[in-house]
Design an enzyme around this catalytic site. Structure first.
Site, mmCIF file in Angstrom:
data_model
loop_
_atom_site.group_PDB
_atom_site.id
_atom_site.type_symbol
_atom_site.label_atom_id
_atom_site.label_comp_id
_atom_site.label_asym_id
_atom_site.label_seq_id
_atom_site.Cartn_x
_atom_site.Cartn_y
_atom_site.Cartn_z
ATOM 1 N N GLU A 185 -2.928 -28.948 -10.515
ATOM 2 C CA GLU A 185 -3.020 -29.381 -9.116
ATOM 3 C C GLU A 185 -1.711 -29.976 -8.623
ATOM 4 O OE1 GLU A 185 -5.239 -29.936 -11.424
ATOM 5 O OE2 GLU A 185 -7.165 -29.211 -10.676
ATOM 6 N N HIS A 245 -16.686 -36.246 -10.169
ATOM 7 C CA HIS A 245 -16.920 -35.109 -9.265
ATOM 8 C C HIS A 245 -17.838 -35.505 -8.117
ATOM 9 C CE1 HIS A 245 -15.551 -33.045 -12.908
ATOM 10 N NE2 HIS A 245 -15.306 -31.980 -12.173
#
Lengths: 325, 325
Positions: free
Chosen positions: A62, A131
């Site tokens: 990322e 998450h």
């Protein structure tokens, strides 16, 4: 003839696809965005139409993916980076917050960074602490970034068009619960001006100020409260940066009361900023203290415990009743 | 650098290398005095002793090739053609500086000269350079990006992620590691088991090479080969240039971590003196030629300082410009 309905995922897909047809230099970067269509399927069909050069599957990194997007944008190629969960923005943060957000300024305006980072809030699915977060306040805190938080398909299309054409680093925060929700979406590409909230429901007694995943619970709360004689106005902020301070003031000056609702944890959340904004521009009109409805200040647990963390319609109703007393 | 190598080149070319290296040295020495006098704001990271890496690499690049730099950018900027005046104005915070007085020492750059603003997060420029490399490849221009970083940056995730992305997509990026053996005060041997940073290239399936970074012609030749490989679609390349900083890491650093004997050895082999000694072995160059260059460069820097000190400061209105495009 009824208006065309699209899901939010389809609306975002349409905005991006249309912009890619219009601007041949616009490219998509991310992980699993090619034939797989993205983690939540938002890019379905784009790989087949635009091919692997423009819908570019990259390695799992990322940080460099986002920095890479900054480099493409600097070289004149507008880029959309997908970060699979907003929780992973921690990994992307140097490229976004230290490079993209500041570079035009510290370089005396020599460059432009047409970069959009798309990322979803994913919660209430029992995915646990890494998450399930809502980190929008972190991003709103960085001058130089734009932050979009659409709550429906209609706004998602218009805001995505604006984000792509804006020419500045934009973080486009989607919500996984809203991807499948349908709303009327115009076929024409009509960008939505950034920094303009939407009055989702007009009312005169109290302003419910919210965005993204809490707009629907606030509208439901407003319906329930209407039956009890409380007339709620619901404000959908649509963008957190720029923040429509005038729009907030105008509503609160009319109603004299405000409840702010979001799914992010309470401390130092967006609600704190909005609450203080109200103090700065509508204090003299307030008839009661401003109240926040937010998640509890905890890492998000999984299983049934998570239900005790996130706010829901009942929490909004209760907060409104407190303020109305 | 042998007397044979020195005969391969035109006199003007070689004197140009000498002049640019001496410009960097003189610029840095004068800036150091200005700091010690207390007339210059901020901090500085200087590159005395590392002039051959900047000049050797940038001489192998075209004007429209790009470089990215680090918190130690003065040498790279001067070597890429950024004007000493615009840099000194910037260091003094003047509004006509290369970053309009908003960037300062650690963000020097000039897009027209093919230099992004220097990036002061260690390793932060590597993914950006890689993204630019993809833009050049997709636009089918022959441009190349050279990204400078130090030995310290090779421990950063951004180094690994960026170089890996460049490798998988064959991007035209020269990764230039200026190994000066110390990340601030920490010796490179304490942070890697490898004897050679260039050996890391094998881990990414690309070519790596270690070069005497104090030999400007060796650097130039290695860079020229690497740049050509990139233009031919055979990039990227990792160049490790071994050099030595004969000044502090930053303004207040007295370099007590550098053993005296080691420091003396490198000082005796600093690149400008070393190059000068070989230059005068040519029949058509004598010490007088070098002296003439030095005194001309000294004048250039003196007058640039004068311009820098008298440049107008930004106003309050300038504070608000260039945040967004």
């Amino acid at each position: 003839m009824s208006e065309r309905q699209l899901t939010m995922a389809m609306a975002i897909n349409e905005a991006i696809g249309n912009e890619m047809r219009r601007n041949k230099e616009l490219i998509l970067l991310g992980q699993d965005i090619g034939p797989y269509g993205g983690t939540f399927g938002v890019y379905r069909g784009l790989y087949d139409e635009f091919g692997e050069d423009r819908v570019k599957d990259g390695p799992l990194c990322e940080a460099a993916t986002t920095g890479f997007g900054v480099g493409l944008a600097l070289a004149g190629m507008p880029t959309i980076v997908e970060i699979e969960f907003i929780d992973f923005m921690t990994l992307a943060s140097d490229a976004l917050c230290n490079q993209a957000a500041k570079m035009r300024y510290f370089f005396g305006g020599q460059v432009q960074i047409p970069l959009v980072v798309r990322t979803p809030i994913v919660n209430r699915l029992g995915l646990g602490a890494q998450h399930s977060q809502s980190l929008e306040a972190w991003l709103m805190h960085v001058p130089g970034l734009r932050v979009m938080v659409p709550s429906n398909a209609t706004d998602a299309k218009g805001l995505m068009l604006s984000a792509i054409r804006d020419g500045n680093p934009c973080v486009f925060i989607e919500h996984v619960r809203l991807y499948g929700q349908k709303a009327p979406v115009p076929e024409a590409d009509v960008p939505i001006e950034l920094g303009k909230l939407r009055v989702a429901r007009e009312g005169k007694d109290i302003s419910l100020i919210t965005y993204s995943g809490m707009v629907k619970p606030c509208l439901d709360a407003a319906e329930a409260l209407a039956a009890e004689g409380v007339d709620c106005e619901v404000l959908d902020l649509r963008t957190l940066a720029p923040l429509d301070r005038e729009g907030i003031w105008s509503s609160v000056r009319k109603t004299g009361r405000a409840v702010i609702a979001h799914e992010a944890v309470k401390t130092a959340g967006v609600g704190a900023e909005i609450g203080q904004t109200i103090m700065e521009g509508a204090f003299d009109y307030l008839q009661a203290p401003v109240v926040r409805v937010a998640s509890r200040d905890l890492p998000i647990p999984t299983g049934t415990l998570q239900n005790l963390v996130f706010p829901d319609t009942a929490d909004v109703v209760q907060a409104v009743k407190e303020v109305m007393q | 650098m042998g007397t044979d190598t020195i005969k391969k080149y035109e006199k003007e070319f070689l004197l140009g290398l000498y002049e640019r290296m001496f410009l960097i040295r003189e610029f840095e020495e004068q800036v150091k005095f200005l700091f010690l006098e207390g007339v210059m704001p901020g901090t500085i990271h200087q590159c005395q002793g590392q002039e051959a890496t900047a000049v050797g690499v940038c001489t192998a690049l075209n004007n429209d090739d790009f470089i990215t730099s680090t918190h130690r950018p003065h040498g790279h900027a001067l070597a890429k053609g950024v004007s000493p005046e615009s840099m000194l104005i910037e260091l003094f915070g003047g509004v006509t500086g290369c970053c309009k007085g908003k960037g300062g020492s650690m963000h020097i750059g000039d897009v027209d000269k093919g230099m992004l603003p220097a990036i002061a997060i260690v390793g932060g420029g590597i993914p950006l350079a890689t993204g630019m490399g993809l833009a050049f490849k997709m636009k089918k221009t022959p441009q190349v990006v050279a990204t400078f970083f130090g030995d310290g940056a090779t421990s950063e995730g951004a180094f690994h992620e960026g170089i890996n992305m460049a490798a998988i997509w064959d991007l035209p990026v020269v990764f230039v590691c200026e190994n000066n053996f110390y990340g601030a005060s920490t010796h490179v041997n304490k942070v890697t088991r490898l004897k050679c940073i260039a050996d890391r290239a094998a881990g990414y399936g690309i070519r790596g090479e270690t070069v005497d970074g104090n030999d400007v012609l060796a650097v130039y030749e290695a860079a020229q080969t690497a740049v050509q490989e990139c233009r031919d679609g055979k990039g990227p390349v990792l160049l490790e240039l071994e050099t030595y900083r004969i000044t502090g890491h930053s303004r207040r650093d007295a370099c007590q971590y550098q053993p005296k004997e080691e420091r003396e050895r490198w000082k005796n082999n600093e690149p400008i003196g070393a190059f000068g000694r070989v230059l005068v072995t040519r029949d058509d160059v004598d010490e007088g030629d070098l002296e003439a260059i030095r005194s001309q460069v000294e004048q250039t820097v003196v007058s640039a300082i004068k311009v820098g000190r008298s440049a107008p400061e930004p106003t309050v209105a300038d504070l608000l410009t260039d945040v967004y495009a």
